[in-house]
Design an enzyme around this catalytic site. Structure first.
Site, PDB file in Angstrom:
ATOM      1  N   TYR A   1      29.863 -30.192  18.209  1.00  0.00           N
ATOM      2  CA  TYR A   1      28.546 -30.006  18.822  1.00  0.00           C
ATOM      3  C   TYR A   1      27.547 -29.561  17.765  1.00  0.00           C
ATOM      4  O   TYR A   1      26.393 -29.981  17.776  1.00  0.00           O
ATOM      5  CB  TYR A   1      28.626 -28.966  19.950  1.00  0.00           C
ATOM      6  CG  TYR A   1      29.430 -29.436  21.135  1.00  0.00           C
ATOM      7  CD1 TYR A   1      28.853 -30.221  22.122  1.00  0.00           C
ATOM      8  CD2 TYR A   1      30.779 -29.101  21.272  1.00  0.00           C
ATOM      9  CE1 TYR A   1      29.594 -30.667  23.215  1.00  0.00           C
ATOM     10  CE2 TYR A   1      31.524 -29.543  22.354  1.00  0.00           C
ATOM     11  CZ  TYR A   1      30.925 -30.320  23.315  1.00  0.00           C
ATOM     12  OH  TYR A   1      31.668 -30.762  24.386  1.00  0.00           O
TER      13      TYR A   1
ATOM     14  N   ASN B   1      26.459 -37.223  30.163  1.00  0.00           N
ATOM     15  CA  ASN B   1      26.565 -38.622  29.769  1.00  0.00           C
ATOM     16  C   ASN B   1      26.995 -39.456  30.981  1.00  0.00           C
ATOM     17  O   ASN B   1      28.079 -39.247  31.516  1.00  0.00           O
ATOM     18  CB  ASN B   1      27.603 -38.744  28.642  1.00  0.00           C
ATOM     19  CG  ASN B   1      27.990 -40.159  28.329  1.00  0.00           C
ATOM     20  OD1 ASN B   1      27.281 -41.097  28.655  1.00  0.00           O
ATOM     21  ND2 ASN B   1      29.133 -40.317  27.701  1.00  0.00           N
TER      22      ASN B   1
ATOM     23  N   CYS C   1      31.562 -39.457  24.539  1.00  0.00           N
ATOM     24  CA  CYS C   1      31.427 -38.005  24.570  1.00  0.00           C
ATOM     25  C   CYS C   1      32.785 -37.318  24.413  1.00  0.00           C
ATOM     26  O   CYS C   1      32.847 -36.144  24.042  1.00  0.00           O
ATOM     27  CB  CYS C   1      30.720 -37.552  25.835  1.00  0.00           C
ATOM     28  SG  CYS C   1      31.448 -38.150  27.363  1.00  0.00           S
ATOM     29  N   HIS C   2      33.864 -38.060  24.637  1.00  0.00           N
ATOM     30  CA  HIS C   2      35.208 -37.489  24.450  1.00  0.00           C
ATOM     31  C   HIS C   2      35.491 -37.206  22.968  1.00  0.00           C
ATOM     32  O   HIS C   2      36.421 -36.474  22.658  1.00  0.00           O
ATOM     33  CB  HIS C   2      36.279 -38.410  25.043  1.00  0.00           C
ATOM     34  CG  HIS C   2      36.346 -39.765  24.423  1.00  0.00           C
ATOM     35  ND1 HIS C   2      35.484 -40.790  24.778  1.00  0.00           N
ATOM     36  CD2 HIS C   2      37.157 -40.269  23.461  1.00  0.00           C
ATOM     37  CE1 HIS C   2      35.771 -41.862  24.068  1.00  0.00           C
ATOM     38  NE2 HIS C   2      36.789 -41.579  23.263  1.00  0.00           N
TER      39      HIS C   2
ATOM     40  N   GLU D   1      43.111 -43.256  20.689  1.00  0.00           N
ATOM     41  CA  GLU D   1      42.349 -43.689  19.523  1.00  0.00           C
ATOM     42  C   GLU D   1      43.037 -43.301  18.218  1.00  0.00           C
ATOM     43  O   GLU D   1      43.055 -44.088  17.270  1.00  0.00           O
ATOM     44  CB  GLU D   1      40.934 -43.108  19.564  1.00  0.00           C
ATOM     45  CG  GLU D   1      40.097 -43.698  20.672  1.00  0.00           C
ATOM     46  CD  GLU D   1      38.674 -43.185  20.681  1.00  0.00           C
ATOM     47  OE1 GLU D   1      38.221 -42.583  19.688  1.00  0.00           O
ATOM     48  OE2 GLU D   1      37.989 -43.386  21.706  1.00  0.00           O
TER      49      GLU D   1
END
Length: 172
Positions: A101, A128, A136-137, A163
């Site tokens: 962040y 989002n 956003c993850h 991912e």
């Protein structure tokens, strides 16, 4: 003017997902039961087969099979200027990587020339309306821990694991 939206369901490995469209663009993608579910749906909302839904489902099929899709469905941002700016920054986070962040806050301060609070960034990330596609993850706390995901931390962890598994295969 009456605003009409369309929706369709997609069954993912993590549960049901609702897709929303203005008829041409994707305007929403939410896991069933997540916070802010349906935030861009109008009161007049109908089930309909649309090209954008087929494209998005294909993108999701590839993504959930562990691939990084080489195309991106047309999206339309619906939100405040600040939130849209944050969401555009989220789109720049590469597949399989994370940012904090604080890093997003620094980017915003460079872009706007104004002081930005990490809480404001967290609020924009949390609102989002197009989960997964606007990643956003991929945003984590300063210490790397998983915090705040509207669909739940277990889904965030699963997406990041997916991912990273693919990225590790590519990097090997």
């Amino acid at each position: 003017m009456v605003c009409i939206t369309y929706k369709q369901e997609y069954l993912s490995p993590l549960g049901n997902i609702t897709l929303a469209s203005d008829g041409e663009n994707l305007i929403g993608l939410w896991f069933e039961g997540q916070k802010n579910y349906g935030s861009t749906l109008s009161e007049l909302c109908f089930q309909k087969n649309l090209k954008i839904f087929e494209q998005t489902k294909h993108w999701l099929d590839l993504y959930f099979s562990g691939e990084s899709p080489d195309f991106f469905p047309e999206i339309k941002f619906i939100g405040s200027n600040f939130r849209i700016l944050v969401w555009k920054i989220l789109l720049t986070i590469p597949y399989g990587q994370v940012v904090t962040y604080g890093e997003i806050t620094q980017q915003l301060q460079k872009i706007t020339g104004k002081k930005v609070s990490a809480q404001a960034v967290g609020g924009a990330v949390g609102h989002n309306p197009i989960s997964i596609l606007i990643p956003c993850h991929r945003v984590v706390a300063r210490d790397g821990s998983l915090t705040g995901y509207a669909a739940g931390l277990e889904k965030k962890q699963w997406l990041l694991f997916l991912e990273n598994e693919k990225k590790n295969v590519i990097d090997a």
